[in-house]
Each structure stands twice: as C-alpha cells, then as structure tokens.
Design a protein around this motif. Structure first.
Motif, mmCIF file in Angstrom:
data_model
loop_
_atom_site.group_PDB
_atom_site.id
_atom_site.type_symbol
_atom_site.label_atom_id
_atom_site.label_comp_id
_atom_site.label_asym_id
_atom_site.label_seq_id
_atom_site.Cartn_x
_atom_site.Cartn_y
_atom_site.Cartn_z
ATOM 1 N N GLN A 132 55.407 -20.010 -50.261
ATOM 2 C CA GLN A 132 54.070 -20.633 -50.241
ATOM 3 C C GLN A 132 53.224 -19.937 -49.188
ATOM 4 N N SER A 133 52.083 -19.444 -49.595
ATOM 5 C CA SER A 133 51.202 -18.732 -48.667
ATOM 6 C C SER A 133 50.596 -19.705 -47.661
ATOM 7 N N PRO A 134 50.584 -19.329 -46.349
ATOM 8 C CA PRO A 134 50.013 -20.224 -45.342
ATOM 9 C C PRO A 134 48.491 -20.231 -45.405
ATOM 10 N N SER A 135 47.916 -21.359 -45.072
ATOM 11 C CA SER A 135 46.459 -21.451 -44.983
ATOM 12 C C SER A 135 45.990 -20.821 -43.680
ATOM 13 N N THR A 136 44.673 -20.649 -43.586
ATOM 14 C CA THR A 136 44.113 -20.049 -42.365
ATOM 15 C C THR A 136 44.398 -20.934 -41.157
ATOM 16 N N ILE A 137 44.275 -22.236 -41.337
ATOM 17 C CA ILE A 137 44.536 -23.168 -40.228
ATOM 18 C C ILE A 137 45.997 -23.080 -39.799
ATOM 19 N N GLU A 138 46.902 -22.999 -40.764
ATOM 20 C CA GLU A 138 48.330 -22.885 -40.426
ATOM 21 C C GLU A 138 48.623 -21.590 -39.665
ATOM 22 N N LEU A 139 47.964 -20.519 -40.073
ATOM 23 C CA LEU A 139 48.171 -19.243 -39.366
ATOM 24 C C LEU A 139 47.692 -19.340 -37.920
ATOM 25 N N VAL A 140 46.515 -19.923 -37.727
ATOM 26 C CA VAL A 140 45.949 -20.032 -36.378
ATOM 27 C C VAL A 140 46.786 -20.967 -35.508
ATOM 28 N N VAL A 141 47.066 -22.166 -36.049
ATOM 29 C CA VAL A 141 47.831 -23.149 -35.266
ATOM 30 C C VAL A 141 49.262 -22.670 -35.043
ATOM 31 N N GLY A 142 49.840 -22.021 -36.054
ATOM 32 C CA GLY A 142 51.192 -21.498 -35.906
ATOM 33 C C GLY A 142 51.275 -20.427 -34.831
ATOM 34 N N THR A 143 50.260 -19.555 -34.793
ATOM 35 C CA THR A 143 50.226 -18.512 -33.759
ATOM 36 C C THR A 143 50.097 -19.130 -32.372
ATOM 37 N N ILE A 144 49.215 -20.137 -32.267
ATOM 38 C CA ILE A 144 49.058 -20.822 -30.967
ATOM 39 C C ILE A 144 50.367 -21.489 -30.552
ATOM 40 N N THR A 145 51.041 -22.106 -31.524
ATOM 41 C CA THR A 145 52.322 -22.772 -31.227
ATOM 42 C C THR A 145 53.348 -21.781 -30.674
ATOM 43 N N LEU A 146 53.442 -20.620 -31.310
ATOM 44 C CA LEU A 146 54.397 -19.610 -30.832
ATOM 45 C C LEU A 146 54.001 -19.061 -29.476
ATOM 46 N N LEU A 147 52.693 -18.914 -29.237
ATOM 47 C CA LEU A 147 52.218 -18.433 -27.932
ATOM 48 C C LEU A 147 52.523 -19.432 -26.820
ATOM 49 N N VAL A 148 52.589 -20.706 -27.185
ATOM 50 C CA VAL A 148 52.989 -21.736 -26.212
ATOM 51 C C VAL A 148 54.509 -21.783 -26.077
ATOM 52 N N PHE A 149 55.178 -21.594 -27.221
ATOM 53 C CA PHE A 149 56.642 -21.716 -27.224
ATOM 54 C C PHE A 149 57.313 -20.664 -26.341
ATOM 55 N N PHE A 150 56.951 -19.398 -26.502
ATOM 56 C CA PHE A 150 57.665 -18.322 -25.800
ATOM 57 C C PHE A 150 57.604 -18.451 -24.275
ATOM 58 N N PRO A 151 56.427 -18.684 -23.680
ATOM 59 C CA PRO A 151 56.421 -18.870 -22.217
ATOM 60 C C PRO A 151 57.242 -20.070 -21.763
#
Length: 382
Positions: free
Chosen positions: A41-60
């Motif tokens: 299932q292709s991600p929506s634009t919101i999912e891409l943005v929020v998912g990227t932010i989530t990973l940027l928070v997760f790694f640190p």
C-alpha cells in the motif's frame, strides 16, 4: 554555524557503549516491520512526513538511551512508546516501537523496577488495544514480543551486573593476594637480613678487636663474615623467587655458631619426630628471629632450645636468661615477633611469649599438615 569538524566528531563518536557490541545496530533491522505495510500500500504524503519525523525522533532517543541516566532513559523509552501507540490505528508495524521501548527500560534500572515498568507498559498496551480496537497485528506483537524482549534484556543486564561484580571481587582477591605476598616477602627479608647482618656485625666487631692482637683469628673472622654475606645473598635471592625452604637442622647449626660467637651457651633437646615441611619452615624462621633478638637485645649467657611432640601438638620453645627484656611491651611488638605470630596463626597454632626471668618464646602448633584455621595467635605472660 556548525563546523565540519563537529559533524565529523558526532559521526565518529561511539553511538552505543562497547560492552553492547554490535547488537544494538542489528536490532534496528526490526524497524522494517514499520515499513511492511507500504510494500502493498502506497503511503500518503502525511504518512511520509509524519513517519520521517517519527524516525528522526526515534534514532536520537534510541542511541541516547544507552548513555543516559535512569530518568532520561525512561523518558526516551516513553517517547518511543507513545510514538508506537500513536501510529497503532494507522500502521500495525508500529508495534516495533513498543518492543523497543520495553527493551530500553531494562538497561539501567534495578531488576524490580524494570519488571514493574515492563508490566505497566504491557497492561497499558492491552487496555488501549481493547478500548480503541487496535488491529490484532499490532497488539499481539506489542504485548507478547514486548514482554519477551523486555525480560531478555532484564535477565541479560542482571547477568552482566553479576559478571561485573565477580570481576570486581576477583580484582579485590588479586589485590589482597598481592598485599599478602608483599607482607610475606617483608617478613622473610626481615628474618633473613636481620639474622645475617647481626652475625656479620658481631663478627666484624670481633675482627676489629683481634686485628692488632691475633692476625690468624682476625683472618678467620673475616672469612666467616664473607661466608655469612654470601649465604645472606643466596637466601635473599631464594626468598624473592618464593622457593626458600629452611631446614630446622641447618638452622640449629647456624644458631649454635652465631650464639657461640656471641659467647652464649646453647643447650638443645629436640624430639625425634617427623615435621611437615611448612611446620618445619615456620619453626626454623622462629628460631632465626629468636636468635637475632638474643644476640641484639638479651645480653644472655645461656639459651635453651626444646622441641616436643605428641599426637596433637608440636611445642617448640626458645628460652634465654637475659636481662634486657624488662622493658618489653605487650602492645609494641616488633616486625619479627609480628611476622612470627602471623606465620604461627596461619597454621592454626599459638605463639606464647613469657617475659619474666629472661625471655621465652613458645610455639604451639597442631601436629598435622592440613590445618589452615586461625586462632588467637599470641599470648603474653609478664
């Protein structure tokens, strides 16, 4: 402005402690579960943005949790857990964040606190899944795998702490063993050099007096001094290598010669018995120390040495008729008597010191070779 050097320093810095090895980097592969949905299932634009932010928070948060104190570590775990719950209605793969949070709480907390936090997260996840009707593909791994991962980390950390404790105790034992060995060497050096130097000093004084009167006698004393110095040197070398073993018969002969030089009459009564090597060594060292004290301090004219033995005990005594022990202090033992009492105590025996008419040292030792217990090592009678 951030310099290139600072950026390079961040990337060169170890992101996890060396004690964890490379495992924390491999654990990150489980993030693939979060992206599993988007294979079909292709991600929506919101999912891409929020998912990227989530990973940027997760790694640190993830990497910092390995270095952070307890409170900050709990905060990092809580942030990642909230991210997992927030994504639960939209992506069942967010269960991996709950698993990461459960595993992070067991690194630095006590075992009891870690289990309590793990239980709390599991209960909260189950209740939220029931209330909001989360997909079973989320709550099953978010509860079962979280418990498995959390317990594994807690048990692993407990084992790691136990290992570290054993290593510290082993280092402490090695340190105490080194101290004991240094004390042994100090005692042996005192006994070897104290006795030998006393004999050399006495013979040197005698040689000086005979220098003008009797050249042959003076020459003999100088030869004895040379021999005593060579003997002392060889004994020091043997003691430093830890292989010195003094025989009682040899020590009795040396004592007789030393006392004769000091014009002290020696009588001996030695029972015909078999001594364990360690017991014989302790008795020989005690005889050497007692002889040194008689020559230096006792001003004695007679010395009586006795060794008796029965089925239970071996008693060795050295008695002199000196007059130089009136100022003997119970609480001010010298290094020689201290070393002697320590050796006797190691064999489970007792050192008895009688300071009345002259000085009597009596060693009472168990008549067996396997005794290692300690007793009250010194008794005084004044």
């Amino acid at each position: 402005m951030i310099s290139v050097k600072k950026i390079n320093a961040v990337f060169r810095f170890p992101w996890v402690p060396d004690s964890f090895g490379h495992a924390p980097y491999f654990w990150l592969l489980s993030l693939g579960i979060f992206g599993l949905k988007y294979f079909y299932q292709s991600p929506s634009t919101i999912e891409l943005v929020v998912g990227t932010i989530t990973l940027l928070v997760f790694f640190p948060c993830y990497f910092y949790s390995f270095w952070a104190p307890q409170r900050q570590q709990l905060l990092c775990a809580l942030i990642i857990y909230i991210a997992g719950i927030a994504w639960a209605p939209f992506n069942f793969g967010s269960a991996t964040f709950c698993i990461f949070a459960s595993s992070m709480i067991g690194h630095k907390l006590s075992t009891r606190t870690s289990y309590l936090c793990l239980f709390s997260l599991t209960v909260v996840t189950s209740l939220l899944s029931l209330i909001f009707h989360f997909n079973a593909a989320f709550w099953i791994p978010a509860t079962i795998f979280s418990v498995t991962a959390g317990v594994s980390v807690i048990v692993g950390e407990k084992f790691k702490r136990t290992q570290e404790s054993l290593l510290r105790k082993q280092e402490e034992v090695e340190h105490l063993a080194a101290l004991t060995e240094r004390e042994r060497i100090a005692r042996d050096m005192h006994d070897v050099l104290g006795h030998s130097l006393s004999v050399i000093t006495l013979k040197a004084e005698l040689a000086r007096k005979l220098f003008d009167r009797d050249g042959d006698a003076c020459k003999k004393e100088l030869m004895d001094i040379e021999q005593a110095a060579r003997t002392a040197l060889s004994e020091v070398r043997a003691a430093l290598t830890g292989y010195r073993s003094i025989g009682l018969a040899h020590e009795l002969q040396s004592t007789q010669q030393a006392l004769a030089t000091a014009q002290v009459t020696m009588t001996q009564e030695i029972a015909n018995c078999v001594l364990a090597p360690l017991t014989e060594n302790v008795i020989a060292l005690a005889l050497r120390e007692a002889t040194t004290n008689i020559i230096r301090h006792a001003h004695a004219s007679e010395c009586d040495i006795r060794l008796t033995a029965d089925e239970d005990h071996i008693v060795f005594s050295i008695k002199d008729n000196g007059i130089g022990r009136k100022d003997f202090s119970i609480h001010n033992k010298g290094n020689g008597l201290t070393g002697m009492s320590e050796r006797v105590a190691t064999l489970g025996g007792k050192l008895i010191i009688e300071a009345e008419q002259g000085m009597t040292l009596k060693l009472k030792l168990p008549n067996k070779t396997s005794t290692t217990g300690k007793t009250d090592d010194t008794t005084y009678y004044c």
